[in-house]
Design a protein around this motif. Structure first.
Motif, PDB file in Angstrom:
ATOM      1  N   PRO A  10       0.749  -1.114  -0.041  1.00 19.14           N
ATOM      2  CA  PRO A  10      -0.146   0.353   0.329  1.00 19.14           C
ATOM      3  C   PRO A  10       1.197   1.220   0.139  1.00 19.14           C
ATOM      4  O   PRO A  10       0.532   1.965  -0.656  1.00 19.14           O
ATOM      5  N   ASP A  11       1.956   1.622   0.929  1.00 22.20           N
ATOM      6  CA  ASP A  11       2.844   2.387   0.459  1.00 22.20           C
ATOM      7  C   ASP A  11       3.467   2.524  -0.787  1.00 22.20           C
ATOM      8  O   ASP A  11       3.614   3.895  -1.292  1.00 22.20           O
ATOM      9  N   ASP A  12       3.227   2.092  -1.821  1.00 21.81           N
ATOM     10  CA  ASP A  12       3.191   2.385  -3.279  1.00 21.81           C
ATOM     11  C   ASP A  12       2.668   2.629  -4.163  1.00 21.81           C
ATOM     12  O   ASP A  12       2.486   2.334  -5.362  1.00 21.81           O
ATOM     13  N   VAL A  13       1.532   3.128  -3.412  1.00 20.32           N
ATOM     14  CA  VAL A  13       0.271   2.957  -4.534  1.00 20.32           C
ATOM     15  C   VAL A  13      -0.959   3.783  -4.129  1.00 20.32           C
ATOM     16  O   VAL A  13      -1.147   4.595  -3.460  1.00 20.32           O
ATOM     17  N   PRO A  14      -0.647   4.690  -5.176  1.00 15.69           N
ATOM     18  CA  PRO A  14      -1.606   5.845  -5.496  1.00 15.69           C
ATOM     19  C   PRO A  14      -2.990   5.856  -5.214  1.00 15.69           C
ATOM     20  O   PRO A  14      -3.270   4.807  -5.636  1.00 15.69           O
ATOM     21  N   VAL A  15      -3.271   6.950  -4.968  1.00 18.26           N
ATOM     22  CA  VAL A  15      -4.781   7.484  -3.924  1.00 18.26           C
ATOM     23  C   VAL A  15      -5.591   6.656  -5.268  1.00 18.26           C
ATOM     24  O   VAL A  15      -6.304   6.276  -5.405  1.00 18.26           O
ATOM     25  N   LEU A  16      -5.342   8.094  -5.705  1.00 18.88           N
ATOM     26  CA  LEU A  16      -6.486   7.248  -7.756  1.00 18.88           C
ATOM     27  C   LEU A  16      -6.602   5.826  -7.916  1.00 18.88           C
ATOM     28  O   LEU A  16      -7.116   5.428  -8.535  1.00 18.88           O
ATOM     29  N   THR A  17      -4.977   5.068  -7.559  1.00 15.61           N
ATOM     30  CA  THR A  17      -5.062   3.308  -8.019  1.00 15.61           C
ATOM     31  C   THR A  17      -6.131   3.310  -7.230  1.00 15.61           C
ATOM     32  O   THR A  17      -6.590   1.731  -7.250  1.00 15.61           O
ATOM     33  N   ALA A  18      -5.748   3.195  -5.580  1.00 12.09           N
ATOM     34  CA  ALA A  18      -7.272   2.280  -4.898  1.00 12.09           C
ATOM     35  C   ALA A  18      -8.026   3.083  -5.287  1.00 12.09           C
ATOM     36  O   ALA A  18      -9.389   2.388  -4.851  1.00 12.09           O
ATOM     37  N   LEU A  19      -8.509   3.951  -5.135  1.00 11.16           N
ATOM     38  CA  LEU A  19      -9.486   4.810  -5.556  1.00 11.16           C
ATOM     39  C   LEU A  19     -10.229   4.203  -6.671  1.00 11.16           C
ATOM     40  O   LEU A  19     -11.618   3.777  -7.000  1.00 11.16           O
ATOM     41  N   ALA A  79      -9.967   0.803  -7.574  1.00 15.37           N
ATOM     42  CA  ALA A  79      -9.601  -0.654  -7.721  1.00 15.37           C
ATOM     43  C   ALA A  79     -11.271  -0.753  -6.647  1.00 15.37           C
ATOM     44  O   ALA A  79     -12.054  -1.712  -6.728  1.00 15.37           O
ATOM     45  N   LEU A  80     -11.539   0.834  -5.878  1.00 12.17           N
ATOM     46  CA  LEU A  80     -12.228   0.364  -5.451  1.00 12.17           C
ATOM     47  C   LEU A  80     -13.825   0.773  -6.003  1.00 12.17           C
ATOM     48  O   LEU A  80     -14.998   0.483  -5.014  1.00 12.17           O
ATOM     49  N   ALA A  81     -14.342   1.589  -7.183  1.00 11.60           N
ATOM     50  CA  ALA A  81     -14.984   1.925  -7.493  1.00 11.60           C
ATOM     51  C   ALA A  81     -15.524   0.639  -8.011  1.00 11.60           C
ATOM     52  O   ALA A  81     -16.934   1.379  -8.604  1.00 11.60           O
ATOM     53  N   ASP A  82     -15.232  -0.202  -8.064  1.00  8.02           N
ATOM     54  CA  ASP A  82     -15.868  -0.909  -9.262  1.00  8.02           C
ATOM     55  C   ASP A  82     -16.885  -2.189  -7.978  1.00  8.02           C
ATOM     56  O   ASP A  82     -16.419  -2.218  -7.047  1.00  8.02           O
ATOM     57  N   PRO A  83     -18.367  -2.363  -8.536  1.00  4.96           N
ATOM     58  CA  PRO A  83     -18.631  -3.098  -7.453  1.00  4.96           C
ATOM     59  C   PRO A  83     -18.728  -5.211  -6.842  1.00  4.96           C
ATOM     60  O   PRO A  83     -18.526  -4.896  -6.232  1.00  4.96           O
ATOM     61  N   VAL A  84     -17.980  -5.183  -7.966  1.00  2.00           N
ATOM     62  CA  VAL A  84     -17.626  -6.375  -7.671  1.00  2.00           C
ATOM     63  C   VAL A  84     -16.321  -6.906  -6.484  1.00  2.00           C
ATOM     64  O   VAL A  84     -16.762  -7.473  -5.977  1.00  2.00           O
ATOM     65  N   PHE A  89      -8.977  -9.680  -8.747  1.00  2.30           N
ATOM     66  CA  PHE A  89      -8.136 -10.194  -7.534  1.00  2.30           C
ATOM     67  C   PHE A  89      -7.022  -9.358  -8.185  1.00  2.30           C
ATOM     68  O   PHE A  89      -6.500  -9.223  -7.213  1.00  2.30           O
ATOM     69  N   THR A  90      -6.580  -9.172  -9.637  1.00  2.00           N
ATOM     70  CA  THR A  90      -5.504  -8.481 -10.177  1.00  2.00           C
ATOM     71  C   THR A  90      -5.355  -7.359  -8.963  1.00  2.00           C
ATOM     72  O   THR A  90      -3.998  -6.999  -8.790  1.00  2.00           O
ATOM     73  N   VAL A  91      -6.357  -6.374  -9.735  1.00  2.00           N
ATOM     74  CA  VAL A  91      -6.256  -5.080  -9.575  1.00  2.00           C
ATOM     75  C   VAL A  91      -6.475  -4.806  -8.091  1.00  2.00           C
ATOM     76  O   VAL A  91      -5.532  -4.047  -7.342  1.00  2.00           O
ATOM     77  N   LEU A  96     -14.224   3.958   5.656  1.00  2.08           N
ATOM     78  CA  LEU A  96     -15.860   5.039   4.753  1.00  2.08           C
ATOM     79  C   LEU A  96     -15.714   3.639   3.424  1.00  2.08           C
ATOM     80  O   LEU A  96     -17.900   3.705   3.869  1.00  2.08           O
ATOM     81  N   VAL A  97     -15.751   2.754   2.919  1.00  2.00           N
ATOM     82  CA  VAL A  97     -16.714   1.693   2.072  1.00  2.00           C
ATOM     83  C   VAL A  97     -16.784   0.583   2.348  1.00  2.00           C
ATOM     84  O   VAL A  97     -17.638   0.519   1.509  1.00  2.00           O
ATOM     85  N   LEU A  98     -16.505  -0.075   4.165  1.00  2.00           N
ATOM     86  CA  LEU A  98     -17.146  -0.646   4.133  1.00  2.00           C
ATOM     87  C   LEU A  98     -18.084  -0.278   5.370  1.00  2.00           C
ATOM     88  O   LEU A  98     -19.457  -1.209   5.408  1.00  2.00           O
ATOM     89  N   ARG A  99     -18.632   1.021   4.989  1.00  2.00           N
ATOM     90  CA  ARG A  99     -20.073   0.974   5.457  1.00  2.00           C
ATOM     91  C   ARG A  99     -21.786   0.555   4.336  1.00  2.00           C
ATOM     92  O   ARG A  99     -21.190   0.739   3.578  1.00  2.00           O
ATOM     93  N   THR A 100     -22.290   0.063   5.731  1.00  2.00           N
ATOM     94  CA  THR A 100     -23.087  -0.510   4.710  1.00  2.00           C
ATOM     95  C   THR A 100     -24.277   0.264   4.046  1.00  2.00           C
ATOM     96  O   THR A 100     -24.777   0.020   2.641  1.00  2.00           O
ATOM     97  N   ASP A 101     -24.661   1.562   4.285  1.00  2.00           N
ATOM     98  CA  ASP A 101     -24.724   2.724   4.223  1.00  2.00           C
ATOM     99  C   ASP A 101     -24.383   3.478   2.737  1.00  2.00           C
ATOM    100  O   ASP A 101     -24.846   4.528   2.164  1.00  2.00           O
ATOM    101  N   SER A 102     -23.095   3.245   2.595  1.00  2.00           N
ATOM    102  CA  SER A 102     -22.799   3.832   1.124  1.00  2.00           C
ATOM    103  C   SER A 102     -23.026   3.347   0.009  1.00  2.00           C
ATOM    104  O   SER A 102     -23.131   2.311  -0.422  1.00  2.00           O
TER     105      SER A 102
END
Length: 108
Positions: free
Chosen positions: A15-24, A26-31, A65-67, A102-108
């Motif tokens: 994670p220290d080597d990951v840009p924030v846009l890469t993280a976002l 990855a988390l933007a996809d519903p699957v 999983f690769t992403v 934030l992303v793990l919240r069930t109301d998001s």
């Protein structure tokens, strides 16, 4: 006579080597979000890749999983014929404080 098949060990980004846009991204996809949420609710190393309730085939699941690995969110290891997973929550939280919460919240 058949030759045993060996899978290549998965590559992981820290994670220290990951840009924030890469993280976002990855988390933007519903699957992928479903995968992360299911891992968050499971003990570490208890979930094999095929145990997730997602509407995609094996090839697409492998891609997701690769992403997640490239974003520093998931770590995988092989245990016999199974590839098991863990959410890298502590490491990811250290890099992006509050993002997983934030992303793990069930109301998001």
């Amino acid at each position: 006579m058949s030759t045993p098949r060996h899978r290549t060990a998965p590559e992981h980004a820290h994670p220290d080597d990951v840009p924030v846009l890469t993280a976002l991204a990855a988390l933007a996809d519903p699957v992928r979000l479903t995968l992360v949420r299911e891992l968050a609710g499971s003990p570490e190393w208890s979930r094999a890749c095929g145990s997730f309730d997602v509407p995609v085939g094996k090839a697409a699941l492998s891609h997701h999983f690769t992403v997640l690995r490239a974003a520093g969110l998931v770590e995988q290891r092989d245990e016999g014929p199974r590839r098991v997973n863990r959410l890298r929550r502590a490491e990811f939280d250290a890099r992006f404080p509050g993002l997983l919460e934030l992303v793990l919240r069930t109301d998001s």
